[in-house]
Design an enzyme around this catalytic site. Sequence first.
Site, PDB file in Angstrom:
ATOM      1  N   HIS A 230      22.951   6.161   1.911  1.00 18.26           N
ATOM      2  CA  HIS A 230      23.879   6.689   0.842  1.00 18.26           C
ATOM      3  C   HIS A 230      22.782   7.658   0.067  1.00 18.26           C
ATOM      4  O   HIS A 230      21.257   7.503   0.028  1.00 18.26           O
ATOM      5  CB  HIS A 230      23.973   5.419  -0.165  1.00 18.26           C
ATOM      6  CG  HIS A 230      25.150   4.876   0.501  1.00 18.26           C
ATOM      7  ND1 HIS A 230      26.011   3.895  -0.093  1.00 18.26           N
ATOM      8  CD2 HIS A 230      25.565   4.357   1.847  1.00 18.26           C
ATOM      9  CE1 HIS A 230      26.863   3.172   0.466  1.00 18.26           C
ATOM     10  NE2 HIS A 230      26.600   3.655   1.882  1.00 18.26           N
TER      11      HIS A 230
ATOM     12  N   GLU B  36      22.031   7.901  -3.121  1.00 19.56           N
ATOM     13  CA  GLU B  36      21.250   7.305  -3.916  1.00 19.56           C
ATOM     14  C   GLU B  36      20.034   6.562  -3.514  1.00 19.56           C
ATOM     15  O   GLU B  36      19.080   6.826  -3.931  1.00 19.56           O
ATOM     16  CB  GLU B  36      22.179   5.987  -4.815  1.00 19.56           C
ATOM     17  CG  GLU B  36      23.637   6.756  -5.577  1.00 19.56           C
ATOM     18  CD  GLU B  36      24.502   6.604  -4.669  1.00 19.56           C
ATOM     19  OE1 GLU B  36      24.539   6.911  -3.366  1.00 19.56           O
ATOM     20  OE2 GLU B  36      25.528   5.874  -5.209  1.00 19.56           O
TER      21      GLU B  36
ATOM     22  N   CYS C 284      28.005   2.451  -5.442  1.00 12.92           N
ATOM     23  CA  CYS C 284      28.606   1.118  -4.504  1.00 12.92           C
ATOM     24  C   CYS C 284      27.822  -0.332  -5.088  1.00 12.92           C
ATOM     25  O   CYS C 284      26.625   0.035  -5.594  1.00 12.92           O
ATOM     26  CB  CYS C 284      28.689   1.252  -3.004  1.00 12.92           C
ATOM     27  SG  CYS C 284      26.983   1.232  -2.381  1.00 12.92           S
TER      28      CYS C 284
ATOM     29  N   CYS D 282      24.042   0.229  -3.726  1.00 10.92           N
ATOM     30  CA  CYS D 282      23.366   1.299  -4.623  1.00 10.92           C
ATOM     31  C   CYS D 282      23.003   0.748  -5.882  1.00 10.92           C
ATOM     32  O   CYS D 282      21.639   1.308  -6.522  1.00 10.92           O
ATOM     33  CB  CYS D 282      24.242   2.819  -4.479  1.00 10.92           C
ATOM     34  SG  CYS D 282      24.126   3.397  -2.729  1.00 10.92           S
TER      35      CYS D 282
END
Length: 161
Positions: free
Chosen positions: A58, A60, A88, A91
């Site tokens: 991801h 992040e 999410c 993260c």
Amino acid sequence: MKTDLSDHLWFMSLAIEQAELAYKSQEVPVGAVLVSPDGEILSKQYNLKESHFNPTGHAEILTLIEGAKKNQNWRLSKCTLYVTLEPCPMCLAAMVQARIKRCVFGAYDGKGGALSLGYNLHQDKRLNHQFSLVGGVKHFECSKILSQFFKERRNTYRLKN
């Protein structure tokens, strides 16, 4: 660094540029930017789940990793993370672990966003760190690129079947 709305808009624009790079790479278009207390950009990344076959790829997570290496410290306690989509739960938990000061995000994610799902890890007093969150910055622009991406994927899928 004192941040105001114009700072948030500027850094979110940079995160949107990262999301556009993800889009061009056939990745879900999410971008992130990590900013130091003095306004220096420590890291800019976009999703790389598909191309790297990495479920943790991801934007992040990748931004936090790169920023910590540049900072030479995993503690990013005075940094702000800008991301185009509501984080999410994975993260958001990574942000707690990195000890960031603030997360600013664009589009809300009713199906996968930690806040939308009721996971307020950033405020959980049982954990050893809390931080602030600001949502909806450039929401329309952030949502638009995601909607377009998934619309194209659905159309491609229908054409194949």
